[in-house]
Enzyme design. Structure first.
Site, PDB file in Angstrom:
ATOM      1  N   HIS A   9      -8.536  33.982  -6.337  1.00 25.27           N
ATOM      2  CA  HIS A   9      -8.220  35.070  -7.270  1.00 25.27           C
ATOM      3  C   HIS A   9      -7.789  36.250  -6.396  1.00 25.27           C
ATOM      4  CE1 HIS A   9     -11.468  32.831  -9.348  1.00 25.27           C
ATOM      5  NE2 HIS A   9     -10.852  33.157 -10.474  1.00 25.27           N
ATOM      6  N   ASP A  57     -10.608  38.195  -4.978  1.00 25.11           N
ATOM      7  CA  ASP A  57     -11.475  37.520  -3.986  1.00 25.11           C
ATOM      8  C   ASP A  57     -11.060  37.916  -2.586  1.00 25.11           C
ATOM      9  OD1 ASP A  57     -12.319  35.943  -6.116  1.00 25.11           O
ATOM     10  OD2 ASP A  57     -11.151  34.183  -5.518  1.00 25.11           O
TER      11      ASP A  57
HETATM   12  C1  XUL Z   1     -14.457  29.831 -14.363  1.00 23.46           C
HETATM   13  C2  XUL Z   1     -13.431  29.085 -13.633  1.00 23.46           C
HETATM   14  C3  XUL Z   1     -12.517  29.910 -12.824  1.00 23.46           C
HETATM   15  C4  XUL Z   1     -11.121  29.422 -12.777  1.00 23.46           C
HETATM   16  C5  XUL Z   1     -10.191  30.326 -12.031  1.00 23.46           C
HETATM   17  O1  XUL Z   1     -15.315  29.049 -15.104  1.00 23.46           O
HETATM   18  O2  XUL Z   1     -13.370  27.869 -13.687  1.00 23.46           O
HETATM   19  O3  XUL Z   1     -13.049  30.011 -11.546  1.00 23.46           O
HETATM   20  O4  XUL Z   1     -11.029  28.156 -12.201  1.00 23.46           O
HETATM   21  O5  XUL Z   1     -10.181  31.607 -12.552  1.00 23.46           O
END
Ligand code: XUL
Ligand code: CO
Length: 437
Positions: free
Chosen positions: A102, A105
């Site tokens: 992300h 992150d």
């Molecule tokens: C949350 C989830 C996230 C997504 C990316 O449950 O799975 O980490 O994969 O935003």
């Protein structure tokens, strides 16, 4: 080979099923060819930045416990740089070909979006440097639209238009950096896109806005020449009571309803499937038969706990289901198998990152070999073919070719004697799978 944060961990090699070395693969042999491709190319395994570099092991009942030396660096940008170094050390030692992140992150927020973007650029440039001497590539990027308080009511589905605008600007930048890093995919997980109660919610406006948001995102991807897959990741609940991207069936209907289905595919996650009351196999199958299977978040939920535990996959049965579907889909590329998985809180030592990934990689490697043997043998597929053979000729053929109508079907049926059915043989079918395992 970087050796800064995990001095006790060597490069993980394949040693075979007899090995008792915790830092060796027992089944994942990256160069081994199965069904015409190396294991590395079948799996396209990926590290999740958030669980491994950020995750502290905190839960609603207790503080963080994970020993992660880089997290004790107090300057946020210095820490962000250290996390990049730690990630490349993990990737190289495990031989993981991909990673996912992300935006938030990898680099800290500044006081304005402009400042935040500057921080992001600094770290993205650093990652690009590291990628010059590493084989690791970006499987997908995404935007974190759920941690900051501004997203308290959601992002694209927020009641506050300023938040919609902020989210759009943030995703614009996240797509740009994903593109700059050569990402193969971009993921939309609707962090807080849902509602807690309908009594305060304009559901129609929220759903329309979510579609508007995805439409703008895909327009912008085209504008910057990003040709990777755009993926929606379904999840039924958490953190809201009802997340709009409930499951594969729901997302499929949503995308089709708003005429977005030719621009998006799905990133399917085991734990989210289980939360929606489905098996992972069900979700992958439904995506696959609709030509919407994009990528996998390869984890495992606890069947006794009702929340997203995001465990490392160690269930062989789960892995067989997954690889059976993936082989039949003709592979998962340009998607991959991202370990959206964290260690249990009690597995807090840095080396557990390696033990956890080795466990999951070995599990899927065995799953691949078993699924390949099942498909080569063809017993199940022949059984299914036979089970539906009434549609190959006669009235069945008229039904599937579109020639039949209620009138012709009535004519066919009116004077016929009793219908004969055959057994579905569930127990036998499942015992056949066990023979291969
Ligand atoms: C949350 C989830 C996230 C997504 C990316 O449950 O799975 O980490 O994969 O935003
Ligand atoms: Co996920």
């Amino acid at each position: 080979m970087p050796n800064e944060f995990f001095p006790n961990v060597p490069k993980i090699e394949y040693e075979g099923p007899q090995s008792d070395n915790p830092y060796a693969f027992k089944f994942y042999d990256p160069d081994k060819v199965v069904a015409g491709k190396t294991m590395r190319d079948h799996m396209r395994f990926s590290l999740a930045y958030w669980h491994n570099l950020i995750g502290t092991g905190a839960d609603p009942f207790g503080v963080g416990v994970n020993i992660r030396p880089w997290l004790s660096i107090s300057d946020p940008m210095e820490q962000a740089r250290a996390r990049v170094r730690a990630m490349f050390e993990i990737l190289e030692k495990l031989g993981l070909p991909y990673y996912c992140f992300h935006d938030r992150d990898i680099a800290p927020e500044g006081s304005t979006l402009r400042e935040t973007n500057r921080n992001l650029d600094t770290i993205v440039n650093l990652m690009r440097e590291y990628m010059r001497s590493s084989d690791a590539r970006l499987l997908w990027g995404t935007a974190c639209l759920f941690i900051h308080p501004r997203f308290v009511h959601g992002a694209a589905t927020s009641c506050n238009a300023d938040v919609f605008a902020y989210a759009a600007a943030q995703v614009k930048k996240a797509m740009e950096v994903t593109h700059e890093l050569g990402g193969s995919n971009y993921v939309f997980w609707g962090g807080r896109e849902g509602y807690d109660t309908l009594w305060n919610t304009d559901m129609k406006l929220e759903l329309d806005n979510m579609a508007r948001f995805l439409g703008m995102a895909s327009d912008y991807a085209a504008e910057i020449g990003f040709s990777g897959q755009l993926l929606v990741e379904p999840k039924p609940k958490e953190p809201t009571t009802h997340q709009y991207d409930y499951d594969v069936g729901n997302v499929l209907a949503f995308l089709r309803g708003y005429k977005l289905d030719d621009r998006f595919r799905l990133n399917v996650e085991q734990n989210h499937a289980v939360l929606a009351g489905h098996t992972f196999q069900h979700e992958i199958r439904l995506a696959r038969i609709n030509n919407m299977l994009g990528s996998l978040d390869a984890n495992q939920g606890d069947y006794l706990l009702g929340w997203d535990t995001d465990q490392m996959t160690t269930s062989l049965y789960e892995a067989v289901m997954v690889m059976y579907e993936v082989l039949q889909a003709g592979g998962i590329a340009p998607g991959g198998m991202n370990f959206d998985a964290k260690l249990r809180r009690a597995s807090f030592e840095p080396d557990d990152i390696f033990r956890g990934h080795i466990a999951a990689m070995d599990t899927y490697a065995r799953g691949l070999e078993i699924a390949d043997r099942m498909l080569q043998d063809g017993t199940l597929e022949r059984f299914i073919e036979e089970r539906y053979s009434s549609y190959n000729d006669g009235i069945g053929k008229e039904i599937v070719s579109g020639k039949a109508s209620f009138v012709t079907l009535e004519q066919f049926t009116l004077d016929r004697g009793p219908i004969e059915n055959s057994s579905g043989r569930r127990e036998w079918v499942e015992s056949v799978i066990n023979q291969f395992i």
